[in-house]
Write an enzyme that holds these catalytic residues in place. Structure first.
Site, PDB file in Angstrom:
ATOM      1  N   THR A 270      -2.564  -7.574   7.329  1.00 40.15           N
ATOM      2  CA  THR A 270      -1.708  -6.391   7.238  1.00 40.15           C
ATOM      3  C   THR A 270      -0.630  -6.603   6.175  1.00 40.15           C
ATOM      4  O   THR A 270      -0.522  -7.670   5.584  1.00 40.15           O
ATOM      5  CB  THR A 270      -1.034  -6.109   8.598  1.00 40.15           C
ATOM      6  OG1 THR A 270      -0.107  -7.167   8.861  1.00 40.15           O
ATOM      7  CG2 THR A 270      -2.055  -6.007   9.723  1.00 40.15           C
TER       8      THR A 270
ATOM      9  N   SER B  38      11.022 -16.632   9.914  1.00 36.26           N
ATOM     10  CA  SER B  38      11.568 -16.540   8.557  1.00 36.26           C
ATOM     11  C   SER B  38      12.507 -15.351   8.376  1.00 36.26           C
ATOM     12  O   SER B  38      13.474 -15.427   7.614  1.00 36.26           O
ATOM     13  CB  SER B  38      10.427 -16.459   7.539  1.00 36.26           C
ATOM     14  OG  SER B  38       9.741 -17.690   7.496  1.00 36.26           O
TER      15      SER B  38
ATOM     16  N   LEU C 223       5.234 -18.765   5.653  1.00 39.47           N
ATOM     17  CA  LEU C 223       4.618 -17.449   5.837  1.00 39.47           C
ATOM     18  C   LEU C 223       3.182 -17.526   5.334  1.00 39.47           C
ATOM     19  O   LEU C 223       2.946 -17.960   4.211  1.00 39.47           O
ATOM     20  CB  LEU C 223       5.386 -16.385   5.056  1.00 39.47           C
ATOM     21  CG  LEU C 223       6.806 -16.081   5.547  1.00 39.47           C
ATOM     22  CD1 LEU C 223       7.535 -15.196   4.544  1.00 39.47           C
ATOM     23  CD2 LEU C 223       6.760 -15.420   6.919  1.00 39.47           C
ATOM     24  N   ILE C 224       2.244 -17.112   6.193  1.00 38.91           N
ATOM     25  CA  ILE C 224       0.827 -17.129   5.827  1.00 38.91           C
ATOM     26  C   ILE C 224       0.323 -15.692   5.837  1.00 38.91           C
ATOM     27  O   ILE C 224       0.486 -14.964   6.825  1.00 38.91           O
ATOM     28  CB  ILE C 224       0.004 -17.998   6.797  1.00 38.91           C
ATOM     29  CG1 ILE C 224       0.557 -19.433   6.824  1.00 38.91           C
ATOM     30  CG2 ILE C 224      -1.474 -17.990   6.399  1.00 38.91           C
ATOM     31  CD1 ILE C 224      -0.050 -20.321   7.893  1.00 38.91           C
TER      32      ILE C 224
ATOM     33  N   HIS D 221       2.454  -6.934   6.725  1.00 37.40           N
ATOM     34  CA  HIS D 221       3.567  -7.667   7.337  1.00 37.40           C
ATOM     35  C   HIS D 221       4.059  -8.797   6.433  1.00 37.40           C
ATOM     36  O   HIS D 221       5.264  -8.961   6.219  1.00 37.40           O
ATOM     37  CB  HIS D 221       3.113  -8.202   8.704  1.00 37.40           C
ATOM     38  CG  HIS D 221       4.184  -8.902   9.461  1.00 37.40           C
ATOM     39  ND1 HIS D 221       4.261 -10.271   9.530  1.00 37.40           N
ATOM     40  CD2 HIS D 221       5.232  -8.411  10.173  1.00 37.40           C
ATOM     41  CE1 HIS D 221       5.307 -10.606  10.270  1.00 37.40           C
ATOM     42  NE2 HIS D 221       5.907  -9.501  10.670  1.00 37.40           N
TER      43      HIS D 221
END
Length: 175
Positions: free
Chosen positions: A74, A44, A69-70, A76
């Protein structure tokens, strides 16, 4: 109308489901397969740069960036989601090419499945959004105007083709 799809290879199964939904939406808007450009990037974070390159070619009326995006344990996820969203928005604003944010940002894989399969496949709506925004851009930048634009929208499945004249008089075009 030519539509570009830029998809990620990360979370490939889910992304491919979303792309299938996009193509279904585009097909309903009468965009032919030959007018759909598709390419992939690693993840992504790379979507905005690829969208910019494609937008600068001037070969697409709209671009759909597609990824998943999962959230993990953290920070991130937050950094990537924020950077990608801002980057994609900036590309559209800088180039005047509609760029659809087709990136699912989910808490877990079940949420991704719920949004990328069946009747709730978000890709379907992204495909229709790309066509609508491409038509809006065409009208705004001096392309088809007034009734011709409305007829084009109606032919692609947006609005009603058989509005009565009284309701036509009350409505105005976007520009």
């Amino acid at each position: 109308m030519r539509i570009g799809i830029i998809k990620t290879r990360w979370n490939e199964e889910h992304v491919n489901n979303l792309v299938a939904g996009i193509k279904k939406g585009l097909k309903e808007c009468k965009v032919s397969d030959t007018n759909i450009f598709e390419t992939s990037v690693p993840g992504s974070f790379e979507l905005p740069m690829a969208a910019r390159f494609l937008a600068l070619t001037g070969t697409c009326d709209a671009i759909i960036t597609t990824g998943v995006l999962i959230k993990g344990d953290t920070m991130h996820f937050e950094f990537i989601a924020d950077a990608v969203a801002k980057g994609i928005m900036n590309i559209g604003l800088q180039t005047s090419t509609p760029v659809v944010f087709g990136v699912l940002t989910c808490q877990n894989e079940q949420q991704v499945k719920d949004r990328s399969t069946g009747d709730n496949n978000h890709g379907y709506d992204w495909g229709k959004t790309a066509v609508e925004m491409a038509l809006l851009r065409t009208e705004a930048l001096g392309g088809k105007k007034g009734e011709e634009s409305k007829e084009m929208l109606a032919a692609m499945g947006f609005g009603k083709a058989d509005e009565d004249s009284a309701s036509k008089e009350k409505k105005s075009a976007f520009f």
